[in-house]
Structure formats: structure tokens, C-alpha cells
Design an enzyme around this catalytic site. Structure first.
Site, PDB file in Angstrom:
ATOM      1  N   GLU A   1       0.777  -1.224   0.000  1.00 35.88           N
ATOM      2  CA  GLU A   1       0.000   0.000   0.000  1.00 35.88           C
ATOM      3  C   GLU A   1       0.817   1.287   0.000  1.00 35.88           C
ATOM      4  OE1 GLU A   1      -3.387   0.257  -0.188  1.00 35.88           O
ATOM      5  OE2 GLU A   1      -3.422  -1.902  -0.508  1.00 35.88           O
TER       6      GLU A   1
ATOM      7  N   SER B   1     -47.212 -19.444  49.413  1.00 37.06           N
ATOM      8  CA  SER B   1     -46.610 -19.896  50.663  1.00 37.06           C
ATOM      9  C   SER B   1     -45.093 -19.803  50.673  1.00 37.06           C
ATOM     10  CB  SER B   1     -47.036 -21.336  50.951  1.00 37.06           C
ATOM     11  OG  SER B   1     -48.435 -21.408  51.136  1.00 37.06           O
TER      12      SER B   1
END
Length: 813
Positions: A86, A476
């Protein structure tokens, strides 16, 4: 000379004018440029990952699948490959490669009119400027902006930082952003393991990932890769011999297999996702690269899901068969038609099938994309058989809330019906998606770490989490906290409370008459008996005697409720809460009374590995000593609030062990280890619960319909929820030594008569050893009976009957 001077002056003036015009144009052009300095703080979007406590991947969240890699961790050969491909002069130019631009301009001029793509000659810095701060327009104006911005970036950032940003940002195809993700995607390797050839291939991709796709354009990809290797040799990153060797190699692409994520943990992962998004924001969840270490135990999670599903399926099948999912035409390609039917992707054990034929012996089926398994050689559509004996439950047909009995399988299924089946070694089993739902939560009582959590039958079917989002009446299962309030205020497990009828005005002109589940009365009974047998009337009298404001305070202190209305029905669990909060409240009983904050997250780290959240807030002053100098072992300092007296917690635990050994949860005793627990069943059996705990693990189970309705007369927490708990705990306890609950200092023990609460001989067959706090002891003569209501509580009850109930021996009523 004058003429020459005049010409020079004109040229100079023209040049100055041109320069001025250019400067004005450039100034105007660059006035709106983005602030390049923000790149100094920029961080690329990185995926967030969730892990179980042992590192098992649970979930991934990302807009771009990227893993950030610091420049120091990138090998020179990898950097060399990208620089060669690049921008070989990257470390020497100032943001613009002037020579490269000249060459590109000459090449573009020579190829003018040929139709060839223009060469851009962009440096890495220019690419960075374009990707981060500008558009991708191919115009002269954008190129000028790019050049100016590149020079500014070079002044603001160092070369290594620019390269680091570039290598972590570039798109390499196949959904991979950055070289770390690229290395994994293409070669299933870390960046440090890449060969020169592999690094060169990755470096070839930024120019056009699709052009060098290894599957569609392999020859072109190899050619471009070899060009990069040649450039690497020319630039001194690789020797000639190695370059030749690397060029001769095939691409060697090895796609990374998808990371297997725990399908069993979908509910849990979604709950963690909600918490992380709420705390840090949705954007951070998908871009910040967080590493979230959760509390999940994969083995326990799998066991929890399996146990819950089995319990839901068993109950649902008792309610009958609701018919096939759909019907397809068998005259065509039934396998193709079956493929179009939607399925539950997360219930891996189930498959879609169609009925091919039906007889009294059973049902022949065709399956969709069956997994080979059980000795079959290849996948694909296959046939199977469901024996009639395994599907007798389906003869009970349920439709529109009504049940009818079918005479044979021919009245249940017909050819073309689409059904779910599960494969077993003995053949296939008929399945249907349960209408009833449920949840299960397992927690470490000492830390609040959620080790397993399942919010329903199938996450694919419904994302509603019944462990954390469903507010239901615990029934309960709330009673232990009423009893804890009593024990904290001077009662003992041997205190007698009247188990007798109650008739109390409800404030609307009607009379409230609570009842015990079995409709009977036990007369004066000990607190232990009241909790073991889950006596509603005793609990109401106890709450009345304590004061509902006290009971409400305890419900809030345990974290069950944010605010509990101080009305007597709330003492029987009429207030709504979640399973997660209920389990956390029981964890307080299990750990000796300290507050518990449930947590599904152990730790969160940012992309740099810094811890930004830690659930465990305990301090340890000497844990990081430089060396051992014979000092004492460091001790973690627990600063959590003491919600309950440790002695009270032990007394409640002892009584809840009685629930398992003698009471409503007697089935749980088969596990053979010390376990305390409590069942819960609400009015009309709309919700059933069981929460049980050992010294190291507390687990809660809930079952009920999403739209509450009766589950059937006689269905209870002990009959439906407790078996799921047992199934799960068999896995949770496997290989672990039985541990008894520790006894707090200060308690004394005495044998009392179970029936009367009076002191008894140790050899008395009706005796039980109870724990007493300092200052309390069992009575040696007649014990007083707690009524709660006095003469004003039972307005419409004859005085003679009321006196008889209060003095009757236990078991008469």
C-alpha cells in the site's frame, strides 16, 4: 533592462495573484474539514463478547466484526506486507507521496481515453483520512481535501499510531474488519501466527476484497499475493529464498468455524445484554469491544434448561394433545413442504415430522433434515416410527378448554399432519410445545452470582424472561420471611400459635375467611409445624400478632418487594415479585443473614483490558503482599448489610429442613443431602413454586401460565415445581461432598415435644431438637398459645367453639 524588469514584475504580480487566488480557494475548500485531532481519541468499533465464568463463549454483539490489536502486537512481517502493498515510503513521506503522485499522474495521462481505472496513489495516511473523515467521491476537490487533511494528521499523530489505526480499520472481505479479524476469518489464526504468504494475501485484499475472493477468484488472488511478496522482497522484508518458497504455496485459506455459542444460555445472555446496554448504552454494546465475564456455569445452565423443559412437557402432556401444528399435502414432495414449516431452532432435541401413515400399532413419520445419529449414515429426509404405547397421553384430546377421550390413534392424527418428535434409542416420541411456562434460577448464596437462569421453555418462541420479568404471587413461598420476623422478635421454633378458623371483616362489608390448603385445622401448633405443613391460618395469626407493618418491613429488607402493602393477605404471599428476587431472599437465609445482590456479571473489561466493573466489592487489605513473611492468611472483609440475625437465619433454615424431611416438600429428601426449602401454591393453583438451598447453592423454580389461570385442582409446588428442582440438583450435587449448615455461636439446643412445644426427654419418639437463642428456652409446663386476633378477631364464631379450637390437641381439626 527596463523591459526585462517590467516583464519580471508582471510575472511576479501574476504569480502572487495566482498564489493569492489559490490560497483563498484552498482556504475556502478546507474551511469545513473535519477536526483531524479527534483521530487521537478515536477507537475503532470492536465487537463485544460475553463469556461464561469458565471462558465458554455465550454471545457476540457487533456492527463490524473487528478485534482491536495494538501496533506493538503486530509482527514486522505483517506490517511489511501492508507497507509493501500500500505505501512503501510510509515512514518517510509527510502524508503525501509526491513521487507516487507524479507517477500516477503520468500513468493516468498516458492511459487517457483507454477506459482504464484512474490510479489514485493514495498513501496510508490519505486512506485513513478518507475512511474516517471524508467521503469516497472520486473528485479533484475531495483529493485536495484529503491531501491537506493527511498533512495535518501526520503532524498530529505519530507514524505508528496512524498505521495502528489503519490496520485495525481496513475491510478485508467476508465480514472481517482489521487484520486480527482477517487472520481468524481467512486462516483461523492469530496475527502472530501468520506466515509471510498469509500476511501477503491479507495485504492484497484492501484494494478489492471481492476481486481477490479465495473461492471465486483463486488464481487472481494468488497472483496479487505473489506480487505483494515480490514487493516485500524488494523492500527488504523477506529474503529471496523465502520469497520463492512462499510464492509456491497455495493460498491455504482455512475458514474459521463459527464459534459455538451456548444455545442453552439465550435467556441468560439476553438479560446480560439488557443490563450492559442500560449501563453503558446500545452504542457501547456494539462498538466498545467490551469483554463481559458472566457468572454462568455452563454445566448447571444446561441441567437447568433440561430439567425445566422436562417438567413443563410432563405437565403439558397430562393436559392432553392439542392437535398437529399444520397439515401438508403428501401427494407432492412432502420433504420440501416440511422444510417450509417454522421450527424452534433452540430446542435441538426436537424435529419437525409429518405423518405418513397411522395405525393402532403406531405412526410412521417422515422427518425434515434429520441428523444422522443412532447409526444412520447420512443426513436428509428419513422415515421413522412412533410406537402407540409411547403416545397414549395423546388419546386425551384438548380443544377449546374441553377434554375428550379418543378411541384410537386414527382419531388423533392423520396422514399429512405436521408434528414435533424427539428421537430416543427406542424410537421416536410425540412432542408438543407446552402452553404452560416456567423459570428456574440457581444462585451462589454467599455472593449473589447467578450460576444458571432459564426464563421459559424456548427463547426462540418467546423472549419474555419469566425469571426476571414476570411478577407473580409467591404464595406460601413467602411464609419463611413472616416466621423470620417472628423469630427475630423473641419467638422460638417451639412457640405455639393457634391453627383455628379466622373470620375478619375485609373493610368492604364482607368477611375474609382464609383457610388451610387441606381445609382442616390443627389446633395449637408449634412454629415448626406451621412452616412444615404450610398452615395459612397460623401464618395469618402470626402476622396479625407481629403487625403487618413489621412483616412488610421484612419483605422489603430481604429485597422481595420495593414496597409491600401492610394487609394480612400479603402474609400469605399475595404480593407480586419475581423468581430472581425470591431466590435472592432465600440466599439471605442460606448465608447467615447477609444481604444479597443478584448478579449475572462478574467483571467487565474494556478493549484495553482495564476492569470497568466488578461485582465482588469485598475488600482484602493483605491480598497483594509482595512476599510471604509468615503473616496470617488474608481475610476478605465483607461489608454487606446484616439483614437478619445469623441465629434467626439458622432457626429458619432448620425449620425449612423440616419442610423437606417431613412436610410439603418431602420428595426433595431423596437427594440425601442437607437441604432446606419451601413450596408455594397460590389461590386456584395459578402459580406453583419451590425454592430450596444447601449451604452453597440456592435454586428456585416457578411454573404457571403467562396469562394466569388455574393449573388444576390439587396441583402444588411440591407436586410440580419440586420435581424440577430435584432433577436439576442431581446434576448440581454430582461429585460434591455433602455439607451441613454451619451453626452460629450462641445458640443452645434442647429436645422439645413436636406437638406441645414443651421440653422433652432426648429419647422421646415425639421429640425434636430445636435451636434456641440466648434468653429463650422451651417451656417446661403448659405453653402459652399465640392467637393474634384475641376476642375481636372472630366476630361470627361462637365463643364456645373458639375456646375448643384453641385448647384442642393437634390433629383433632
Amino acid at each position: 533592462m527596463k523591459r526585462i524588469g517590467c516583464i519580471f514584475s508582471i510575472i511576479s504580480a501574476a504569480m502572487l495573484a495566482a498564489f493569492g487566488v489559490g490560497a483563498v480557494y484552498l482556504s475556502d475548500l478546507t474551511r469545513g474539514l473535519p477536526d483531524h485531532r479527534k483521530l487521537a481519541e478515536w477507537e475503532p468499533a470492536v465487537m463485544t463478547r460475553f463469556y461464561a465464568y469458565d471462558g465458554t463463549p455465550l454471545a457476540e454483539y457487533a456492527r463490524e466484526r473487528r478485534l482491536f490489536l495494538p501496533i506493538a502486537a503486530i509482527p514486522e512481517r505483517v506490517k511489511g506486507a501492508f507497507l509493501s502493498a500500500e505505501d512503501k515510503s510510509f515512514y518517510t513521506h509527510s502524508g503525501i507521496d509526491v513521487l507516487g503522485v507524479a507517477k500516477a499522474a503520468w500513468s493516468n495521462a498516458m492511459n487517457a481515453g483507454s477506459g482504464q481505472r484512474l490510479i489514485g496513489a493514495s498513501t496510508i495516511t490519505q486512506q485513513l483520512a478518507k475512511n474516517f473523515l471524508l467521503s469516497s467521491d472520486r473528485t479533484l476537490e475531495r483529493k485536495i481535501k484529503e491531501a491537506v487533511l493527511s498533512i495535518r494528521i501526520e503532524h498530529a499523530l505519530g507514524k505508528d499510531r496512524i498505521l495502528e489505526l489503519y490496520l485495525n480499520d481496513i475491510y478485508l472481505g467476508l465480514g472481517a474488519y482489521g487484520i486480527a479479524a482477517g487472520a481468524l476469518t481467512y486462516f483461523d489464526k492469530s496475527v502472530s501466527e501468520l506466515t509471510v504468504a498469509e500476511a501477503a494475501y491479507l495485504a492484497a485484499l484492501p484494494k478489492g476484497p471481492n476481486n481477490y475472493n479465495p473461492y471465486r477468484h483463486a488464481e487472481r488472488a494468488i497472483s496479487r499475493r505473489n506480487w505483494v511478496i515480490a514487493q516485500m522482497q524488494r523492500n527488504g522484508f523477506v529474503g529471496a529464498a523465502e520469497a520463492r518458497d512462499m510464492m509456491a504455496r497455495p493460498l491455504g485459506v482455512k475458514p474459521r468455524a463459527a464459534i459455538p455459542l451456548m444455545a442453552e444460555a439465550n435467556d441468560f445472555a439476553e438479560e446480560v445484554r439488557r443490563q450492559v446496554a442500560a449501563e453503558y448504552g446500545e452504542a457501547a454494546l456494539y462498538t466498545a469491544g467490551l469483554s463481559v465475564r458472566t457468572t454462568l456455569d455452563p454445566a448447571l445452565q444446561a441441567a437447568a434448561l433440561k430439567a425445566l423443559r422436562a417438567g413443563l412437557v410432563e405437565y403439558d402432556q397430562m393436559r392432553g394433545f392439542r392437535g398437529p401444528l399444520a397439515h401438508i399435502d403428501l401427494t407432492g414432495d412432502w420433504a420440501a413442504a416440511l422444510e417450509k414449516q417454522e421450527t424452534l431452532a433452540d430446542v435441538k432435541e426436537w424435529q419437525l415430522a409429518t405423518v405418513l401413515s397411522c395405525s393402532d400399532e403406531g405412526v410412521r413419520i417422515g422427518l425434515r433434515n434429520a441428523d444422522p445419529g443412532f447409526g444412520r449414515s447420512s443426513p436428509g429426509p428419513v422415515t421413522g416410527f412412533i410406537d402407540s404405547r409411547s403416545m397414549r397421553w395423546a388419546l386425551k384430546l384438548s380443544a377449546a378448554g374441553k377434554i375428550r377421550q379418543a378411541g384410537s390413534l386414527l382419531q388423533v392424527l392423520s396422514p399429512g399432519d405436521v408434528i414435533y418428535v424427539e428421537e430416543a434409542e427406542s424410537g421416536f416420541l410425540l412432542r408438543q410445545i407446552p402452553e404452560v411456562q416456567g423459570a428456574i434460577v440457581a444462585m451462589d448464596p454467599h455472593t449473589g452470582r447467578v450460576l444458571a437462569s432459564v426464563g421459559g421453555f424456548s427463547f426462540w418462541q418467546s423472549r419474555f424472561n419469566r425469571a426476571t420479568q414476570a411478577s407473580r404471587q409467591p404464595g406460601s413461598a413467602f411464609k419463611p420471611f413472616v416466621y423470620a420476623a417472628a423469630l427475630d422478635t423473641g419467638y422460638t421454633p417451639a412457640t405455639l400459635v393457634a391453627d383455628a378458623p379466622i373470620a375478619k371483616p375485609d373493610g368492604t362489608g364482607r368477611i375474609w375467611r382464609p383457610k388451610n390448603y387441606d381445609g382442616k385445622f390443627g389446633g395449637p401448633s408449634t412454629l415448626r409445624t406451621g412452616l412444615e405443613k404450610s398452615r395459612n391460618l397460623m401464618t395469618v395469626r402470626l402476622a396479625q400478632h407481629l403487625g403487618m407493618d413489621v412483616v412488610a418491613e421484612y419483605g422489603q429488607a430481604f429485597g422481595l418487594y420495593d414496597k409491600l402493602a401492610p394487609y394480612l393477605p400479603m402474609s400469605l404471599g399475595a404480593g407480586e415479585t419475581t423468581l430472581m428476587r425470591l431466590v435472592a431472599a432465600y440466599a439471605v437465609l442460606a448465608n447467615g443473614g447477609r444481604s444479597v445482590t443478584p448478579s449475572a456479571i462478574d467483571r467487565i473489561q474494556d478493549r484495553q483490558g482495564r476492569t470497568i466493573f466488578r461485582h465482588d466489592q469485598r475488600d482484602c487489605d493483605q491480598c497483594n503482599a509482595a512476599s510471604w513473611q509468615h503473616q496470617e492468611e488474608p481475610v476478605l472483609r465483607d461489608s454487606r448489610q446484616q439483614v437478619l440475625d445469623p441465629m434467626t437465619a439458622y432457626q429458619v433454615t432448620s425449620m425449612l429442613r423440616g419442610v423437606v424431611e417431613h412436610g410439603t416438600a418431602h420428595k426433595v429428601a431423596q437427594l440425601g443431602v442437607p437441604i432446606a426449602g419451601k413450596t408455594g401454591t397460590t389461590n386456584d393453583e395459578k402459580d406453583v413454586w419451590f425454592v430450596g438451598y444447601t449451604p452453597t447453592l440456592v435454586t428456585g423454580v416457578f411454573m404457571g401460565y403467562d396469562t394466569p389461570k388455574a393449573m388444576g385442582y390439587g396441583e402444588t409446588g411440591g407436586g410440580l415445581a419440586a420435581p424440577i428442582f430435584i432433577d436439576f440438583m442431581k446434576t448440581a450435587l454430582r461429585g460434591k461432598a455433602a455439607i451441613d449448615f454451619p451453626v452460629p455461636e450462641g445458640l443452645t439446643f434442647a429436645t422439645v415435644d413436636r406437638r406441645t412445644g414443651r421440653l422433652a426427654a432426648s429419647a422421646d419418639p415425639g421429640g425434636i431438637v430445636e435451636a434456641f437463642k440466648p434468653g429463650t428456652a422451651p417451656c417446661s409446663t403448659e405453653c402459652p398459645v399465640i392467637d393474634g386476633f384475641g376476642s375481636n378477631g372472630d366476630e361470627d364464631m361462637p365463643a364456645a367453639l373458639r375456646k375448643q379450637l384453641l385448647t384442642a390437641p393437634q390433629g383433632l381439626y
